[in-house]
Motif scaffolding. Structure first.
Motif, mmCIF file in Angstrom:
data_model
loop_
_atom_site.group_PDB
_atom_site.id
_atom_site.type_symbol
_atom_site.label_atom_id
_atom_site.label_comp_id
_atom_site.label_asym_id
_atom_site.label_seq_id
_atom_site.Cartn_x
_atom_site.Cartn_y
_atom_site.Cartn_z
ATOM 1 N N MET B 1 0.850 -1.196 0.000
ATOM 2 C CA MET B 1 0.000 0.000 0.000
ATOM 3 C C MET B 1 0.881 1.240 0.000
ATOM 4 O O MET B 1 1.834 1.339 0.753
ATOM 5 C CB MET B 1 -0.887 -0.010 1.253
ATOM 6 N N TYR B 2 0.550 2.180 -0.880
ATOM 7 C CA TYR B 2 1.313 3.424 -0.939
ATOM 8 C C TYR B 2 0.482 4.522 -0.335
ATOM 9 O O TYR B 2 -0.647 4.768 -0.747
ATOM 10 C CB TYR B 2 1.658 3.752 -2.399
ATOM 11 N N VAL B 3 0.988 5.179 0.666
ATOM 12 C CA VAL B 3 0.264 6.275 1.301
ATOM 13 C C VAL B 3 1.034 7.568 1.079
ATOM 14 O O VAL B 3 2.183 7.691 1.511
ATOM 15 C CB VAL B 3 0.103 6.025 2.817
ATOM 16 N N ALA B 4 0.430 8.489 0.344
ATOM 17 C CA ALA B 4 1.074 9.780 0.144
ATOM 18 C C ALA B 4 0.862 10.620 1.386
ATOM 19 O O ALA B 4 -0.256 10.718 1.887
ATOM 20 C CB ALA B 4 0.491 10.466 -1.077
ATOM 21 N N VAL B 5 1.928 11.156 1.905
ATOM 22 C CA VAL B 5 1.812 11.990 3.090
ATOM 23 C C VAL B 5 2.316 13.381 2.746
ATOM 24 O O VAL B 5 3.411 13.536 2.228
ATOM 25 C CB VAL B 5 2.618 11.401 4.257
ATOM 26 N N LYS B 6 1.496 14.370 3.013
ATOM 27 C CA LYS B 6 1.914 15.753 2.801
ATOM 28 C C LYS B 6 2.110 16.415 4.156
ATOM 29 O O LYS B 6 1.712 15.888 5.192
ATOM 30 C CB LYS B 6 0.852 16.519 1.998
ATOM 31 N N GLY B 7 2.713 17.590 4.127
ATOM 32 C CA GLY B 7 2.924 18.287 5.384
ATOM 33 C C GLY B 7 4.385 18.245 5.739
ATOM 34 O O GLY B 7 5.175 17.539 5.116
ATOM 35 N N GLY B 8 4.787 19.026 6.687
ATOM 36 C CA GLY B 8 6.179 19.043 7.088
ATOM 37 C C GLY B 8 6.989 20.061 6.324
ATOM 38 O O GLY B 8 8.161 20.266 6.628
ATOM 39 N N GLU B 9 6.376 20.708 5.317
ATOM 40 C CA GLU B 9 7.149 21.680 4.532
ATOM 41 C C GLU B 9 7.590 22.865 5.377
ATOM 42 O O GLU B 9 8.735 23.303 5.298
ATOM 43 C CB GLU B 9 6.323 22.174 3.339
ATOM 44 N N ARG B 10 6.666 23.341 6.186
ATOM 45 C CA ARG B 10 6.998 24.494 7.029
ATOM 46 C C ARG B 10 8.087 24.092 8.035
ATOM 47 O O ARG B 10 9.048 24.824 8.255
ATOM 48 C CB ARG B 10 5.737 24.977 7.763
ATOM 49 N N ALA B 11 7.932 22.905 8.582
ATOM 50 C CA ALA B 11 8.926 22.417 9.553
ATOM 51 C C ALA B 11 10.307 22.299 8.905
ATOM 52 O O ALA B 11 11.327 22.671 9.503
ATOM 53 C CB ALA B 11 8.485 21.062 10.101
ATOM 54 N N ILE B 12 10.320 21.822 7.653
ATOM 55 C CA ILE B 12 11.603 21.668 6.944
ATOM 56 C C ILE B 12 12.240 23.025 6.675
ATOM 57 O O ILE B 12 13.425 23.242 6.939
ATOM 58 C CB ILE B 12 11.397 20.856 5.635
ATOM 59 N N ASP B 13 11.411 23.976 6.185
ATOM 60 C CA ASP B 13 11.937 25.325 5.920
ATOM 61 C C ASP B 13 12.525 25.943 7.182
ATOM 62 O O ASP B 13 13.609 26.531 7.158
ATOM 63 C CB ASP B 13 10.825 26.243 5.384
ATOM 64 N N ASN B 14 11.787 25.805 8.262
ATOM 65 C CA ASN B 14 12.253 26.404 9.509
ATOM 66 C C ASN B 14 13.492 25.693 10.043
ATOM 67 O O ASN B 14 14.378 26.323 10.623
ATOM 68 C CB ASN B 14 11.137 26.390 10.560
ATOM 69 N N ALA B 15 13.565 24.383 9.810
ATOM 70 C CA ALA B 15 14.750 23.631 10.236
ATOM 71 C C ALA B 15 15.978 24.130 9.477
ATOM 72 O O ALA B 15 17.072 24.266 10.045
ATOM 73 C CB ALA B 15 14.538 22.135 9.999
ATOM 74 N N HIS B 16 15.797 24.410 8.180
ATOM 75 C CA HIS B 16 16.926 24.910 7.380
ATOM 76 C C HIS B 16 17.340 26.318 7.825
ATOM 77 O O HIS B 16 18.535 26.638 7.852
ATOM 78 C CB HIS B 16 16.570 24.885 5.891
ATOM 79 N N ALA B 17 16.339 27.134 8.200
ATOM 80 C CA ALA B 17 16.659 28.474 8.705
ATOM 81 C C ALA B 17 17.423 28.370 10.029
ATOM 82 O O ALA B 17 18.377 29.109 10.282
ATOM 83 C CB ALA B 17 15.377 29.285 8.886
ATOM 84 N N PHE B 18 17.000 27.440 10.860
ATOM 85 C CA PHE B 18 17.663 27.204 12.144
ATOM 86 C C PHE B 18 19.106 26.739 11.895
ATOM 87 O O PHE B 18 20.054 27.191 12.543
ATOM 88 C CB PHE B 18 16.861 26.144 12.915
ATOM 89 N N LEU B 19 19.266 25.834 10.912
ATOM 90 C CA LEU B 19 20.598 25.351 10.539
ATOM 91 C C LEU B 19 21.498 26.515 10.125
ATOM 92 O O LEU B 19 22.650 26.620 10.559
ATOM 93 C CB LEU B 19 20.479 24.349 9.385
ATOM 94 N N ALA B 20 20.953 27.427 9.298
ATOM 95 C CA ALA B 20 21.747 28.566 8.828
ATOM 96 C C ALA B 20 22.189 29.441 9.995
ATOM 97 O O ALA B 20 23.323 29.914 10.040
ATOM 98 C CB ALA B 20 20.944 29.382 7.818
ATOM 99 N N GLU B 21 21.281 29.616 10.949
ATOM 100 C CA GLU B 21 21.619 30.438 12.106
ATOM 101 C C GLU B 21 22.677 29.761 12.978
ATOM 102 O O GLU B 21 23.615 30.400 13.435
ATOM 103 C CB GLU B 21 20.344 30.705 12.912
ATOM 104 N N GLU B 22 22.503 28.466 13.177
ATOM 105 C CA GLU B 22 23.484 27.708 13.967
ATOM 106 C C GLU B 22 24.848 27.684 13.283
ATOM 107 O O GLU B 22 25.889 27.697 13.931
ATOM 108 C CB GLU B 22 23.009 26.276 14.192
ATOM 109 N N ARG B 23 24.831 27.639 11.957
ATOM 110 C CA ARG B 23 26.084 27.656 11.186
ATOM 111 C C ARG B 23 26.845 28.938 11.454
ATOM 112 O O ARG B 23 28.062 28.927 11.610
ATOM 113 C CB ARG B 23 25.781 27.531 9.692
ATOM 114 N N ARG B 24 26.095 30.025 11.534
ATOM 115 C CA ARG B 24 26.727 31.320 11.753
ATOM 116 C C ARG B 24 27.249 31.449 13.182
ATOM 117 O O ARG B 24 28.246 32.123 13.438
ATOM 118 C CB ARG B 24 25.733 32.438 11.433
ATOM 119 N N GLY B 25 26.597 30.768 14.116
ATOM 120 C CA GLY B 25 27.031 30.875 15.517
ATOM 121 C C GLY B 25 26.744 32.251 16.081
ATOM 122 O O GLY B 25 25.886 32.974 15.570
ATOM 123 N N ASP B 26 27.452 32.607 17.137
ATOM 124 C CA ASP B 26 27.254 33.880 17.820
ATOM 125 C C ASP B 26 27.579 35.040 16.871
ATOM 126 O O ASP B 26 28.731 35.206 16.468
ATOM 127 C CB ASP B 26 28.166 33.913 19.055
#
Lengths: 156, 360
Positions: B1-26
Motif C-alpha cells: 500500500m502506498y500512502v502519500a503523506v503531505k505536510g512538514g514543509e513548514r517544519a523543513i523550511d524552519n529547520a533549514h533556517a535554524f541550521l543557517a543560524e546555527e552555522r553562523r554561531g554567535d
C-alpha cells in the motif's frame, strides 16, 4: 615544457607559446588582471568561458601503469581577434574572466604586438612565479637534516 | 500500500533556517571567510579535496564552511558539485620525479641523494596545546636556506638499479574510471588505487593499521614520502600540443616491503604505492600499505582472510559518501515499512500467545 628539476621557470627574453599558456594557466587571476586591465581588444568568442573538470592521473609506483587520481577544475575559452588571430585560454580554477583574459593575451602574443607584451605582462608573471617557488624551496631547504655522527665510546 | 503523506514543509523550511543560524554561531563573533578556511585549515581542505576527488581549494573551503566543519558532509557537497561539471578530458600522468618538494623523507636510507627534508611537519612536535594560538599572535616566518637546484630522485630507483626491488614498468594502458563505469571485481590495480585515494581516510588508516598488527602483514618500510607541487599537463586538441594547465600539491608514498621470491621471481623487495591530493601523509602512507596488501594474488602470496587483503571488502566500503548515504537513510521516514513490520510482529505474538494458552 620545461623539464628541469624543481620546475624552475626560466625567464627567457622570448617565451614559446606552450610556455606562456602554462604560465597563464598557473598565474593568479588578480595579478594578470592588474597587468592587463580592461578593456580587452575587440574579439569574437569562439567558445565562451566554460568551467569544467580534467581528470588527473598518477602512475602506480610513480613509473608504472596510469590510474585516475581525481579531477581538477579548469576553465577554458577561445576567441578570435578582429585581425583574425585565434587565442585559447586554459586556466586552473573557475575564474571565467581569467580564462577570457588568457585567451585574449594568447592571441595578442601571436601578433606583432607580442614582443612588447612579453616583457610587459609575461615577464612580471614569470618573475612572481619564480620568486614564489624560490621562497618555498628555500624554506624547505632550511629543514634539510644535516646528520653528524657522535664519537662512540670505543673510538674515544 | 502506498500512502502519500503531505505536510512538514513548514517544519523543513524552519529547520533549514535554524541550521543557517546555527552555522553562523554567535553573531557578535566575526564570521569566518572561506579564504581563511583555505589558508588556515589547509589540511581539512586537502582532505575534502582528496575524498571529494576534486582539486579546488576554494570550493573545498566553501564546502567546509557550508557543512559547519563536518568533513564527510563537505566531501558529499564536492562530489555533488563535480557531477555538474563537463569533463574536458584527462591530463597526462603527473611526473612526481619532477616534484618541487617541500617535504621528502626516507625511513630506509639516511643519506639519500637529495637529502631528508622535513618540511612543515607535525613530527617532532610535543603535542602540547599551544596557548599562544588562542591569542592573536604575529604572523610567524620560517627561516630560509640557500638552495641548490639539485634533482631529488625517487629512492626506489637506487634499489632498482641492483634489481633488489620489483620494477614499476612503464605502461600506457588507459585506466578504467570508476566515476564513469561501475566498478568491476576483480578490479585492476588502477581501479583499486583510484578507489583508495578517494576513500575515507579513517577507513584506509584502520585497514593499514590492521596489516601492521598482523592481519595481512606486509612488513612495510616507508621507502620515501614526498610532498610538493607538480605541474599538470594536458594534450589540447585545438592547439595540437601539450600545455601545462595548472599546478597541484600532492603527497606520494612508496613503501618497500619484504618478499621471499617465487618460482618466477628472485628474492627482491616489493612495493606499495600511495598518492593523494594535498599534504595528506597519513592517508598516503595508509594507501600504500593497503595497495600492497591487496596485491597478494599477483605476488603469489597466501590469502589469510585478512580484511585488507579482501578486495571486495576494501573497495565496496572505502567510499564515505556511499557509506554515509546508506547509513543515514535509515533515519528518514520509513513509516510504511515499519507499519508492515509492526503488523507482522503483532501477528506473530498473537500466534505465540495462542499456542502458549493452548499448551496450558
Amino acid at each position: 615544457m620545461d623539464k628541469s628539476p624543481q620546475m624552475s621557470s626560466p625567464l627567457p627574453t622570448q617565451m614559446a607559446r606552450p610556455d606562456w599558456l602554462g604560465l597563464l594557466a598557473r598565474s593568479r587571476p588578480a595579478h594578470l588582471a592588474a597587468l592587463m586591465p580592461d578593456p580587452l581588444p575587440d574579439h569574437h568568442l569562439l567558445r565562451a568561458p566554460e568551467i569544467g573538470a580534467v581528470m588527473l592521473r598518477g602512475r602506480a609506483g610513480a613509473t608504472g601503469a596510469p590510474f585516475n587520481l581525481g579531477e581538477m577544475t579548469v576553465t577554458r575559452c577561445s576567441l578570435r581577434l578582429s585581425c583574425g588571430t585565434v587565442g585559447h585560454g586554459y586556466v586552473q580554477g573557475r575564474d571565467k574572466a581569467h580564462a577570457l583574459r588568457a585567451a585574449a593575451l594568447d592571441a595578442l602574443l601571436q601578433t606583432a604586438a607580442g614582443e612588447k607584451l612579453q616583457s610587459r605582462i609575461l615577464s612580471p608573471l614569470a618573475k612572481a612565479e619564480a620568486e614564489a617557488r624560490q621562497t618555498r624551496a628555500a624554506k624547505a631547504a632550511a629543514t634539510k637534516v644535516e646528520f653528524f655522527t657522535l664519537v662512540r665510546g670505543e673510538d674515544a | 500500500m502506498y500512502v502519500a503523506v503531505k505536510g512538514g514543509e513548514r517544519a523543513i523550511d524552519n529547520a533549514h533556517a535554524f541550521l543557517a543560524e546555527e552555522r553562523r554561531g554567535d553573531p557578535s563573533i566575526a564570521e569566518i571567510g572561506t579564504d581563511q578556511i583555505r589558508e588556515q585549515l589547509r589540511l581539512a581542505v586537502n582532505r575534502v579535496m582528496a575524498e571529494g576527488s576534486l582539486y579546488d581549494p576554494d570550493l573545498a573551503a566553501l564546502a567546509i564552511k557550508q557543512a559547519r566543519g563536518d568533513l564527510i558532509e563537505a566531501v558529499f557537497l564536492i562530489r555533488a558539485y563535480r557531477t555538474t561539471l563537463p569533463r574536458l578530458g584527462h591530463a597526462k600522468p603527473v611526473e612526481t620525479a619532477q616534484m618541487a618538494v617541500t617535504r621528502r623523507i626516507s625511513a630506509t636510507f639516511k643519506d639519500a641523494p637529495g637529502g631528508q627534508i622535513l618540511g612543515p611537519t607535525f613530527d617532532y612536535t610535543h603535542r602540547l596545546l599551544d596557548f599562544t594560538l588562542m591569542a592573536n599572535g604575529e604572523a610567524p616566518s620560517a627561516p630560509q636556506a640557500i638552495t641548490k637546484a639539485a634533482p631529488v630522485p625517487h629512492i626506489t630507483t637506487f634499489l632498482g638499479r641492483d634489481g633488489l626491488i620489483e620494477e614499476a614498468r612503464p605502461d600506457d594502458t588507459p585506466p578504467p574510471d570508476l566515476t564513469r563505469q561501475p566498478m568491476e571485481l576483480p578490479a585492476s590495480r588502477a581501479t583499486r588505487l583510484q578507489a583508495i585515494t578517494r576513500g575515507d581516510e579513517g577507513f584506509i588508516l584502520s585497514l593499514a593499521y590492521s596489516t601492521q598488527r598482523g592481519y595481512g602483514r606486509t612488513h612495510a618500510f616507508v621507502g620515501e614520502l614526498r610532498i610538493g607541487l607538480v605541474e599538470v599537463e594536458m594534450d589540447i586538441p585545438e592547439l595540437g600540443f601539450t600545455i601545462c594547465i595548472g599546478e597541484v600539491e600532492l603527497t606520494e608514498c612508496e613503501t618497500v616491503n619484504q618478499f621471499k621470491g617465487s618460482r618466477t621471481e628472485p628474492p627482491q623487495f616489493t612495493r606499495g604505492y600511495g598518492l593523494t591530493f594535498g599534504q595528506n601523509e597519513r592517508k598516503s602512507i595508509a594507501m600504500s600499505l593497503v595497495d600492497r596488501a591487496l596485491r597478494w594474488k599477483e605476488l603469489g602470496e597466501d590469502f589469510t582472510g585478512a580484511p585488507a587483503q579482501d578486495e571486495e571488502f576494501v573497495l565496496m566500503h572505502a567510499d564515505n559518501v556511499q557509506a554515509t548515504g546508506f547509513l543515514e537513510h535509515i533515519k528518514l521516514p520509513h513509516y510504511v515499512d515499519f507499519q508492515s513490520e509492526l503488523e507482522l510482529i503483532r501477528k506473530l505474538r498473537a500466534e505465540a500467545m495462542a499456542q502458549k494458552e493452548a499448551a496450558e
